[in-house]
Scaffold this motif. Sequence first.
Motif, mmCIF file in Angstrom:
data_model
loop_
_atom_site.group_PDB
_atom_site.id
_atom_site.type_symbol
_atom_site.label_atom_id
_atom_site.label_comp_id
_atom_site.label_asym_id
_atom_site.label_seq_id
_atom_site.Cartn_x
_atom_site.Cartn_y
_atom_site.Cartn_z
ATOM 1 N N ASN A 1 -1.872 -3.832 -19.974
ATOM 2 C CA ASN A 1 -2.983 -3.236 -19.224
ATOM 3 C C ASN A 1 -2.613 -1.866 -18.635
ATOM 4 N N PRO A 2 -3.446 -0.855 -18.882
ATOM 5 C CA PRO A 2 -3.121 0.513 -18.444
ATOM 6 C C PRO A 2 -2.950 0.661 -16.923
ATOM 7 N N LEU A 3 -3.754 -0.035 -16.145
ATOM 8 C CA LEU A 3 -3.616 0.063 -14.685
ATOM 9 C C LEU A 3 -2.251 -0.470 -14.254
ATOM 10 N N SER A 4 -1.868 -1.611 -14.819
ATOM 11 C CA SER A 4 -0.553 -2.179 -14.503
ATOM 12 C C SER A 4 0.556 -1.229 -14.949
ATOM 13 N N CYS A 5 0.403 -0.646 -16.140
ATOM 14 C CA CYS A 5 1.420 0.292 -16.634
ATOM 15 C C CYS A 5 1.530 1.505 -15.724
ATOM 16 N N SER A 6 0.402 1.986 -15.198
ATOM 17 C CA SER A 6 0.468 3.160 -14.320
ATOM 18 C C SER A 6 1.180 2.814 -13.013
ATOM 19 N N ALA A 7 0.988 1.585 -12.532
ATOM 20 C CA ALA A 7 1.721 1.156 -11.331
ATOM 21 C C ALA A 7 3.214 1.082 -11.633
ATOM 22 N N ALA A 8 3.558 0.609 -12.831
ATOM 23 C CA ALA A 8 4.975 0.508 -13.222
ATOM 24 C C ALA A 8 5.598 1.899 -13.331
ATOM 25 N N LEU A 9 4.861 2.836 -13.896
ATOM 26 C CA LEU A 9 5.390 4.203 -14.036
ATOM 27 C C LEU A 9 5.623 4.836 -12.663
ATOM 28 N N ALA A 10 4.682 4.618 -11.744
ATOM 29 C CA ALA A 10 4.847 5.172 -10.383
ATOM 30 C C ALA A 10 6.053 4.525 -9.695
ATOM 31 N N THR A 11 6.276 3.247 -9.981
ATOM 32 C CA THR A 11 7.431 2.547 -9.411
ATOM 33 C C THR A 11 8.735 3.147 -9.944
ATOM 34 N N LEU A 12 8.779 3.402 -11.247
ATOM 35 C CA LEU A 12 9.986 4.016 -11.830
ATOM 36 C C LEU A 12 10.195 5.427 -11.272
ATOM 37 N N ASP A 13 9.095 6.147 -11.020
ATOM 38 C CA ASP A 13 9.215 7.477 -10.389
ATOM 39 C C ASP A 13 9.919 7.360 -9.038
ATOM 40 N N LEU A 14 9.564 6.336 -8.275
ATOM 41 C CA LEU A 14 10.180 6.170 -6.945
ATOM 42 C C LEU A 14 11.684 5.912 -7.064
ATOM 43 N N PHE A 15 12.093 5.206 -8.111
ATOM 44 C CA PHE A 15 13.531 5.001 -8.342
ATOM 45 C C PHE A 15 14.211 6.331 -8.675
ATOM 46 N N GLU A 16 13.477 7.203 -9.378
ATOM 47 C CA GLU A 16 14.077 8.479 -9.794
ATOM 48 C C GLU A 16 14.146 9.482 -8.663
ATOM 49 N N LYS A 17 13.174 9.415 -7.779
ATOM 50 C CA LYS A 17 13.049 10.422 -6.729
ATOM 51 C C LYS A 17 14.188 10.366 -5.708
ATOM 52 N N THR A 18 14.578 9.152 -5.312
ATOM 53 C CA THR A 18 15.683 9.044 -4.356
ATOM 54 C C THR A 18 16.708 8.060 -4.904
ATOM 55 N N CYS B 1 0.822 -1.214 0.000
ATOM 56 C CA CYS B 1 0.000 0.000 0.000
ATOM 57 C C CYS B 1 0.854 1.262 0.000
ATOM 58 N N ASN B 2 1.823 1.282 -0.887
ATOM 59 C CA ASN B 2 2.653 2.473 -1.031
ATOM 60 C C ASN B 2 1.771 3.615 -1.554
ATOM 61 N N PRO B 3 1.719 4.731 -0.825
ATOM 62 C CA PRO B 3 0.780 5.803 -1.200
ATOM 63 C C PRO B 3 0.973 6.303 -2.631
ATOM 64 N N ALA B 4 2.204 6.448 -3.081
ATOM 65 C CA ALA B 4 2.445 7.008 -4.418
ATOM 66 C C ALA B 4 1.938 6.065 -5.511
ATOM 67 N N ILE B 5 2.176 4.774 -5.347
ATOM 68 C CA ILE B 5 1.726 3.817 -6.372
ATOM 69 C C ILE B 5 0.206 3.691 -6.330
ATOM 70 N N SER B 6 -0.344 3.627 -5.119
ATOM 71 C CA SER B 6 -1.808 3.536 -5.000
ATOM 72 C C SER B 6 -2.476 4.716 -5.687
ATOM 73 N N ARG B 7 -1.938 5.914 -5.469
ATOM 74 C CA ARG B 7 -2.548 7.119 -6.051
ATOM 75 C C ARG B 7 -2.481 7.062 -7.581
ATOM 76 N N ALA B 8 -1.365 6.636 -8.112
ATOM 77 C CA ALA B 8 -1.212 6.564 -9.579
ATOM 78 C C ALA B 8 -2.260 5.617 -10.181
ATOM 79 N N ILE B 9 -2.489 4.486 -9.515
ATOM 80 C CA ILE B 9 -3.482 3.529 -10.032
ATOM 81 C C ILE B 9 -4.887 4.127 -9.930
#
Length: 448
Positions: free
Chosen positions: A324-341, A63-71
């Motif tokens: 699937n777009p929902l899965s892709c949005s979770a993947a994009l949020a995950t890559l954002d987390l790698f970029e952020k820190t 339940c990572n807030p950033a990934i949940s929000r993106a989905i």
Amino acid sequence: MINSELKTRDLSVVWHPCTQMKDHEWLPLIPIKSGRGVYLEDYDGKRYLDAISSWWVNLFGHCNPAISRAIEQQLDRLEHVILAGFTHEPVVTLSERLVSITPAGLDRCFYADNGSSAVEVALKMSFHYWLNQNQPEKNRFITLSNSYHGETLGALAVGNVELYKETYKPLLMETLVAPSPDCYHREAGEDWESHTRKRFEDMLALLAQQHDRIAAVVVEPLVQCAGSMRMYHPVYLSLLRQACDRYQVHLIADEIAVGFGRSGTLFACEQAGITPDFMCLSKGLTGGYLPLAVTLTTDRVYQAFYDDYTRLNAFLHSHSYTGNPLSCSAALATLDLFEKTDVLQHNSTLARHMARQVETLRDHPHVGDVRQTGMILAIEMVKDKSTLTAFDWKERRGLKVYQYGLDHGVLLRPLGNVVYFMPPYVITEDEIELMCKTAVEGIHLATR
Ligand SMILES: *Cc1c(COP(=O)(O)O)cnc(C)c1O
């Protein structure tokens, strides 16, 4: 109350994966109500630290807030659309970003919805590439002993863990097997690199002899995860890349488990500085949220299929939920987390902390090996330390560690006699100490 009710209802209708269901006559099934960070919580409020990232999928906590929000945001726009003839923004952006972060030369993304399917795609594409090049005799695959690539028939055929494979042998295509470079069985005093180099000689001989009929070599870079977390030196991948080039054979890197930072680098292939012809990704791709898999390949492979329709060269493979777009949005949020820190830098601190916590086990009379690659640490329990004789599998020593872990609030899930950690990257040093202390105690108890 709800705990026991759910168990009863479950056991009357659900057939669980990779499970002898009869075990549940005495081994409790654990209903989970919620998850937060590294913790899972049942209906009685009991918490379990998820030391195995729920089968290696979770990267940034439950339940990572950033990934949940993106989905959630994607959910209000588009839940799914056919990917043949149609496209959508999440799959386009994800493909651009995957092409930019994976080793140079991987320029095309083909999607599936689970790891086994991503492997099937790579196998079919490789064979089909050679067919399109007028080399239909290149239709075999080389795999490593003790490798694992999934459970569907093609993926199972190129895997080599007997426990999963033996039963289904009559259904499987034949593969050629080269000995794993796994460093557990190196000679006393030998370093990983020289052991790994020695093992490569068998692979080289096989390629030299059989390359005319080989489409591809398929490997798990650096760590054979399902094969008891056996590890090897990156030099194997460099040598293999050179040999595959020399003998005109594809190299398929199955980074489904080791990708996205598990090995210490974003992708394990980076440690050898190589680009495979196919790279399979899944598991951590969506941060552990939703099913998605991708097979990346080179422009050269792509061009071999690019032709007039009537020549019938196209790759006619699909899955209903491809991209699937929902899965892709979770993947994009995950890559954002790698970029952020700087996740990888932080992980190296965590990895060292894990290593320190289990250092004492090296002297344990029933521990044959403590090995680590990045955020994967494994401890091999043995009957005889001097000869590395394994405990009889029927004794189910690992299961005792599993049970001890659950009693003490840690989800460990040993592979046979191998206890390992593959935690989410949001684990704290205190949580690492709890996880390791519980495992060490469990190992003492299980090897008595
Ligand atoms: C888990 C795994 C697979 C299979 O992925 P599924 O999504 O379970 O089908 C393939 N290869 C490796 C290396 C894996 O760890």
